[in-house]
Motif scaffolding. Sequence first.
Motif, PDB file in Angstrom:
ATOM      1  N   MET A 164       0.836  -1.187   0.000  1.00  0.00           N
ATOM      2  CA  MET A 164       0.000   0.000   0.000  1.00  0.00           C
ATOM      3  C   MET A 164       0.870   1.235   0.000  1.00  0.00           C
ATOM      4  SD  MET A 164      -1.714   1.817   3.173  1.00  0.00           S
ATOM      5  CE  MET A 164      -0.019   1.656   3.684  1.00  0.00           C
ATOM      6  N   SER A 165       0.462   2.179  -0.773  1.00  0.00           N
ATOM      7  CA  SER A 165       1.160   3.454  -0.809  1.00  0.00           C
ATOM      8  C   SER A 165       0.081   4.512  -0.893  1.00  0.00           C
ATOM      9  CB  SER A 165       2.039   3.501  -2.047  1.00  0.00           C
ATOM     10  OG  SER A 165       1.233   3.248  -3.186  1.00  0.00           O
ATOM     11  N   ASP A 166       0.467   5.777  -0.840  1.00  0.00           N
ATOM     12  CA  ASP A 166      -0.505   6.849  -1.053  1.00  0.00           C
ATOM     13  C   ASP A 166      -1.179   6.637  -2.398  1.00  0.00           C
ATOM     14  OD1 ASP A 166       0.298   7.802   1.316  1.00  0.00           O
ATOM     15  OD2 ASP A 166       1.438   9.510   0.524  1.00  0.00           O
ATOM     16  N   ASP A 167      -0.410   6.101  -3.358  1.00  0.00           N
ATOM     17  CA  ASP A 167      -0.957   5.823  -4.688  1.00  0.00           C
ATOM     18  C   ASP A 167      -2.159   4.899  -4.646  1.00  0.00           C
ATOM     19  OD1 ASP A 167       1.039   7.309  -5.658  1.00  0.00           O
ATOM     20  OD2 ASP A 167       2.017   5.699  -6.818  1.00  0.00           O
ATOM     21  N   ALA A 168      -2.077   3.857  -3.801  1.00  0.00           N
ATOM     22  CA  ALA A 168      -3.188   2.899  -3.717  1.00  0.00           C
ATOM     23  C   ALA A 168      -4.444   3.600  -3.220  1.00  0.00           C
ATOM     24  CB  ALA A 168      -2.826   1.735  -2.805  1.00  0.00           C
ATOM     25  N   PHE A 169      -4.280   4.512  -2.258  1.00  0.00           N
ATOM     26  CA  PHE A 169      -5.442   5.256  -1.748  1.00  0.00           C
ATOM     27  C   PHE A 169      -5.953   6.244  -2.789  1.00  0.00           C
ATOM     28  CE2 PHE A 169      -3.607   4.167   2.544  1.00  0.00           C
ATOM     29  CZ  PHE A 169      -4.643   3.322   2.922  1.00  0.00           C
ATOM     30  N   SER A 170      -5.046   6.903  -3.517  1.00  0.00           N
ATOM     31  CA  SER A 170      -5.563   7.851  -4.529  1.00  0.00           C
ATOM     32  C   SER A 170      -6.251   7.123  -5.664  1.00  0.00           C
ATOM     33  CB  SER A 170      -4.505   8.818  -5.089  1.00  0.00           C
ATOM     34  OG  SER A 170      -3.247   8.532  -4.637  1.00  0.00           O
ATOM     35  N   LEU A 171      -5.721   5.940  -6.022  1.00  0.00           N
ATOM     36  CA  LEU A 171      -6.375   5.148  -7.065  1.00  0.00           C
ATOM     37  C   LEU A 171      -7.785   4.745  -6.612  1.00  0.00           C
ATOM     38  CD1 LEU A 171      -5.811   3.967  -9.882  1.00  0.00           C
ATOM     39  CD2 LEU A 171      -4.939   1.896  -8.758  1.00  0.00           C
ATOM     40  N   ALA A 172      -7.924   4.372  -5.342  1.00  0.00           N
ATOM     41  CA  ALA A 172      -9.244   4.009  -4.807  1.00  0.00           C
ATOM     42  C   ALA A 172     -10.167   5.225  -4.803  1.00  0.00           C
ATOM     43  CB  ALA A 172      -9.104   3.421  -3.408  1.00  0.00           C
ATOM     44  N   ALA A 173      -9.648   6.390  -4.480  1.00  0.00           N
ATOM     45  CA  ALA A 173     -10.462   7.612  -4.478  1.00  0.00           C
ATOM     46  C   ALA A 173     -10.935   7.929  -5.895  1.00  0.00           C
ATOM     47  CB  ALA A 173      -9.667   8.774  -3.904  1.00  0.00           C
ATOM     48  N   GLU A 174     -10.046   7.754  -6.867  1.00  0.00           N
ATOM     49  CA  GLU A 174     -10.440   7.970  -8.275  1.00  0.00           C
ATOM     50  C   GLU A 174     -11.518   6.973  -8.690  1.00  0.00           C
ATOM     51  OE1 GLU A 174      -7.187   7.790 -11.134  1.00  0.00           O
ATOM     52  OE2 GLU A 174      -5.959   8.963  -9.720  1.00  0.00           O
ATOM     53  N   ALA A 175     -11.328   5.710  -8.300  1.00  0.00           N
ATOM     54  CA  ALA A 175     -12.313   4.677  -8.653  1.00  0.00           C
ATOM     55  C   ALA A 175     -13.662   5.000  -8.012  1.00  0.00           C
ATOM     56  CB  ALA A 175     -11.819   3.298  -8.220  1.00  0.00           C
ATOM     57  N   ALA A 176     -13.646   5.499  -6.776  1.00  0.00           N
ATOM     58  CA  ALA A 176     -14.899   5.841  -6.083  1.00  0.00           C
ATOM     59  C   ALA A 176     -15.614   6.988  -6.801  1.00  0.00           C
ATOM     60  CB  ALA A 176     -14.615   6.208  -4.629  1.00  0.00           C
ATOM     61  N   ASP A 177     -14.856   7.988  -7.241  1.00  0.00           N
ATOM     62  CA  ASP A 177     -15.468   9.108  -7.982  1.00  0.00           C
ATOM     63  C   ASP A 177     -16.111   8.610  -9.272  1.00  0.00           C
ATOM     64  OD1 ASP A 177     -14.753  10.898  -6.057  1.00  0.00           O
ATOM     65  OD2 ASP A 177     -12.955  11.636  -7.097  1.00  0.00           O
ATOM     66  N   ARG A 178     -15.387   7.753  -9.991  1.00  0.00           N
ATOM     67  CA  ARG A 178     -15.901   7.215 -11.251  1.00  0.00           C
ATOM     68  C   ARG A 178     -17.136   6.340 -10.986  1.00  0.00           C
ATOM     69  NH1 ARG A 178     -12.969   5.546 -15.925  1.00  0.00           N
ATOM     70  NH2 ARG A 178     -11.322   6.915 -15.154  1.00  0.00           N
ATOM     71  N   LEU A 179     -17.078   5.579  -9.903  1.00  0.00           N
ATOM     72  CA  LEU A 179     -18.210   4.717  -9.520  1.00  0.00           C
ATOM     73  C   LEU A 179     -19.476   5.558  -9.307  1.00  0.00           C
ATOM     74  CD1 LEU A 179     -19.256   1.900  -8.433  1.00  0.00           C
ATOM     75  CD2 LEU A 179     -18.499   2.680  -6.191  1.00  0.00           C
ATOM     76  N   LYS A 180     -19.332   6.662  -8.588  1.00  0.00           N
ATOM     77  CA  LYS A 180     -20.483   7.541  -8.333  1.00  0.00           C
ATOM     78  C   LYS A 180     -21.017   8.110  -9.645  1.00  0.00           C
ATOM     79  CE  LYS A 180     -18.767   8.849  -3.781  1.00  0.00           C
ATOM     80  NZ  LYS A 180     -18.215   9.951  -2.964  1.00  0.00           N
ATOM     81  N   ALA A 181     -20.106   8.533 -10.511  1.00  0.00           N
ATOM     82  CA  ALA A 181     -20.525   9.116 -11.791  1.00  0.00           C
ATOM     83  C   ALA A 181     -21.219   8.077 -12.664  1.00  0.00           C
ATOM     84  CB  ALA A 181     -19.320   9.717 -12.507  1.00  0.00           C
ATOM     85  N   ARG A 182     -20.647   6.861 -12.724  1.00  0.00           N
ATOM     86  CA  ARG A 182     -21.182   5.836 -13.627  1.00  0.00           C
ATOM     87  C   ARG A 182     -22.491   5.229 -13.134  1.00  0.00           C
ATOM     88  NH1 ARG A 182     -21.363   3.745 -16.963  1.00  0.00           N
ATOM     89  NH2 ARG A 182     -20.051   2.035 -17.616  1.00  0.00           N
TER      90      ARG A 182
END
Length: 271
Positions: free
Chosen positions: A1-19
């Motif tokens: 896990m890195s900050d990257d893993a959390f930012s990737l999850a945050a991006e996926a969550a935003d896309r999930l809400k939009a889709r």
Amino acid sequence: MSDDAFSLAAEAADRLKARTGFDSFDVALVMGSGWVPAADVLGEPAAEIPVTDLPGFAPPAVEGHAGRIRVVEVGGRRALVFLGRTHLYEGHGADAVAHGVRTALAAGVRAVVLTNAAGGLRPETQQVGDPVLITDHLNLTAATPLVGATFVDMTEAYSARLRALALETDPGLKQGVYAALRGPTYETPAEIRMLRTLGADLVGMSTALETIAARRGLPSGETAEVLAFSLVTNLGAGLSDRHLDHEEVLEAGRAAAHRMGSLLATILPKL
Ligand code: 8IG
């Protein structure tokens, strides 16, 4: 896990809400092999997308691991239902395994229900087709989705509060400790004897790393409570005279779909 893993999850969550067109979710369910038919019992999907529409999700690898995310409203709760998951044996690493749970956390979920198919290690009390409430785990994968000096309390990895709710719903539920191994081999009979000696009641190739990710939570400190179930689809190697194969898992899932689906549908509104 890195900050990257959390930012990737945050991006996926935003896309999930939009889709999906929904901007909040109450609970996530991860439907493992054998459990996908039970998802249909939860009700009509309000939305459904392939996981691969979201950043960071590996394409599904195995038949019966459908690779879709469904939104279902169950008893006033909005559930994010993952049909299928990524396993460590697929070779995408522990972050890929944890990505679904982290995405759900980033989307606002604070309770996660993890389901899997597993080998039963206690033929004295278990039968093929039994759902078993997971009380604790042995992480024998030699992997973790975490790095760095964040020390996570795992005393109550599987929430006592949620387990009590499950038992209230179905007092006859069997309970057990889940041993997670990397796979993709099933165990040798000697390994099955070892696992029994170690105190495991179930053996499988998932769940433990997702539980770790949920208990670690987000950098903000938000975590999710975990409730988990195994469906016993075979007995551990050498405990019966049967050989192990994936089709058996899918068949046991189809046979138990109704029982497991109504169990989940009854528990969800109480989470
Ligand atoms: I289903 O017997 C299922 N998954 N490791 N061992 C392991 N994983 C499993 C088993 C089993 N059955």
